[in-house]
Structure formats: C-alpha cells, structure tokens
Design a protein around this motif. Structure first.
Motif, short mmCIF file in Angstrom:
data_model
loop_
_atom_site.label_atom_id
_atom_site.label_comp_id
_atom_site.label_asym_id
_atom_site.label_seq_id
_atom_site.Cartn_x
_atom_site.Cartn_y
_atom_site.Cartn_z
N ALA A 40 -25.32 -17.55 8.72
CA ALA A 40 -25.35 -17.78 10.17
C ALA A 40 -26.78 -17.73 10.70
O ALA A 40 -27.15 -18.53 11.56
CB ALA A 40 -24.48 -16.74 10.87
N LEU A 41 -27.59 -16.82 10.18
CA LEU A 41 -28.98 -16.75 10.63
C LEU A 41 -29.79 -17.97 10.20
O LEU A 41 -30.65 -18.45 10.93
CB LEU A 41 -29.64 -15.47 10.10
CG LEU A 41 -29.18 -14.18 10.77
CD1 LEU A 41 -29.80 -12.99 10.06
CD2 LEU A 41 -29.53 -14.17 12.23
N ILE A 42 -29.50 -18.48 9.01
CA ILE A 42 -30.20 -19.69 8.55
C ILE A 42 -29.83 -20.87 9.43
O ILE A 42 -30.69 -21.65 9.84
CB ILE A 42 -29.87 -19.96 7.07
CG1 ILE A 42 -30.56 -18.94 6.18
CG2 ILE A 42 -30.29 -21.37 6.67
CD1 ILE A 42 -30.10 -18.99 4.74
N ARG A 43 -28.55 -21.00 9.75
CA ARG A 43 -28.12 -22.11 10.62
C ARG A 43 -28.69 -21.95 12.02
O ARG A 43 -29.08 -22.91 12.65
CB ARG A 43 -26.60 -22.18 10.68
CG ARG A 43 -25.94 -22.41 9.33
CD ARG A 43 -26.40 -23.67 8.69
NE ARG A 43 -25.67 -24.79 9.25
CZ ARG A 43 -25.87 -26.05 8.93
NH1 ARG A 43 -26.77 -26.34 8.04
NH2 ARG A 43 -25.19 -27.00 9.48
N ALA A 44 -28.73 -20.73 12.54
CA ALA A 44 -29.27 -20.50 13.89
C ALA A 44 -30.76 -20.76 13.91
O ALA A 44 -31.32 -21.17 14.92
CB ALA A 44 -28.97 -19.07 14.33
N ASP A 45 -31.45 -20.51 12.78
CA ASP A 45 -32.90 -20.75 12.72
C ASP A 45 -33.20 -22.22 12.89
O ASP A 45 -34.15 -22.57 13.58
CB ASP A 45 -33.42 -20.23 11.37
CG ASP A 45 -34.92 -20.26 11.31
OD1 ASP A 45 -35.57 -19.91 12.29
OD2 ASP A 45 -35.46 -20.69 10.27
N ILE A 46 -32.38 -23.11 12.31
CA ILE A 46 -32.59 -24.54 12.47
C ILE A 46 -32.38 -24.94 13.91
O ILE A 46 -33.15 -25.72 14.49
CB ILE A 46 -31.66 -25.31 11.52
CG1 ILE A 46 -32.06 -25.07 10.08
CG2 ILE A 46 -31.66 -26.80 11.84
CD1 ILE A 46 -31.08 -25.60 9.08
N VAL A 47 -31.35 -24.40 14.53
CA VAL A 47 -31.06 -24.73 15.93
C VAL A 47 -32.19 -24.25 16.83
O VAL A 47 -32.62 -24.97 17.74
CB VAL A 47 -29.71 -24.11 16.35
CG1 VAL A 47 -29.47 -24.26 17.83
CG2 VAL A 47 -28.58 -24.75 15.57
N SER A 48 -32.70 -23.06 16.61
CA SER A 48 -33.77 -22.54 17.46
C SER A 48 -35.04 -23.37 17.30
O SER A 48 -35.77 -23.58 18.27
CB SER A 48 -34.04 -21.07 17.15
OG SER A 48 -34.57 -20.94 15.85
N GLN A 49 -35.31 -23.87 16.09
CA GLN A 49 -36.47 -24.72 15.91
C GLN A 49 -36.30 -26.04 16.65
O GLN A 49 -37.25 -26.56 17.24
CB GLN A 49 -36.70 -24.99 14.43
CG GLN A 49 -37.22 -23.78 13.69
CD GLN A 49 -37.38 -24.06 12.20
OE1 GLN A 49 -37.20 -25.17 11.73
NE2 GLN A 49 -37.70 -23.02 11.45
N LEU A 50 -35.09 -26.59 16.64
CA LEU A 50 -34.86 -27.82 17.38
C LEU A 50 -34.95 -27.59 18.88
O LEU A 50 -35.48 -28.44 19.61
CB LEU A 50 -33.48 -28.40 17.02
CG LEU A 50 -33.36 -29.01 15.64
CD1 LEU A 50 -31.92 -29.43 15.37
CD2 LEU A 50 -34.29 -30.21 15.52
N ILE A 51 -34.44 -26.48 19.36
CA ILE A 51 -34.50 -26.18 20.78
C ILE A 51 -35.95 -26.07 21.25
O ILE A 51 -36.29 -26.49 22.36
CB ILE A 51 -33.71 -24.88 21.09
CG1 ILE A 51 -32.22 -25.14 20.94
CG2 ILE A 51 -34.03 -24.35 22.48
CD1 ILE A 51 -31.36 -23.90 21.05
N LEU A 52 -36.82 -25.55 20.42
CA LEU A 52 -38.24 -25.46 20.78
C LEU A 52 -39.00 -26.75 20.48
O LEU A 52 -39.91 -27.11 21.21
CB LEU A 52 -38.89 -24.31 20.03
CG LEU A 52 -38.47 -22.91 20.44
CD1 LEU A 52 -39.08 -21.89 19.50
CD2 LEU A 52 -38.89 -22.62 21.85
#
Length: 73
Positions: A40-52
């Motif tokens: 879940a943290l790995i998947r959230a890390d990709i999303v946070s990078q896209l959001i930024l």
C-alpha cells in the motif's frame, strides 16, 4: 511436580496458555500484515509523486507559453 517447593511453583494453567496464544496470534498477525502495508505504501508513493509532478509540469509549460507570448511583444 515432584520438584515443587515453596520457592518453585508449577506454572501450568489455562490462563498462561491463553495469554501465550493471544500474544503469539497478535505478533504473527502483525507480521503477516507487513507485506500488505508495504504494498500500500509503494502504491501510495506513486500517487503522491503524480500529485506533485503533474501540477509542476503544467506550471512549467504555462511558464514557457507565457514567456513565448511576452517575447513576441
């Protein structure tokens, strides 16, 4: 039980076994949840990078368009 004395008491009992089973199930439950948390943290890390990253890229492109428009004047 033949070794029992005043200072040495047997510790067999249902409550001790239940307590041990409780702590073992809690420990193993947490251990088996770690891969799910990591995923879940790995998947959230990709999303946070896209959001930024997406707004930063759009602001960069907007800056290039503004520079091109003001350069012509």
């Amino acid at each position: 039980m033949s070794f029992q004395s005043e200072t040495l008491q047997p510790i067999f009992g249902v409550s001790n076994i239940v307590t041990l089973a409780h702590w073992l199930s809690l420990a193993f439950g947490c251990m088996f949840q770690f891969p799910l948390v990591t995923y879940a943290l790995i998947r959230a890390d990709i999303v946070s990078q896209l959001i930024l990253g997406v707004p930063t890229y759009l602001l960069f492109e907007a800056g290039l368009l503004a520079a091109r428009r003001f350069k012509k004047r």
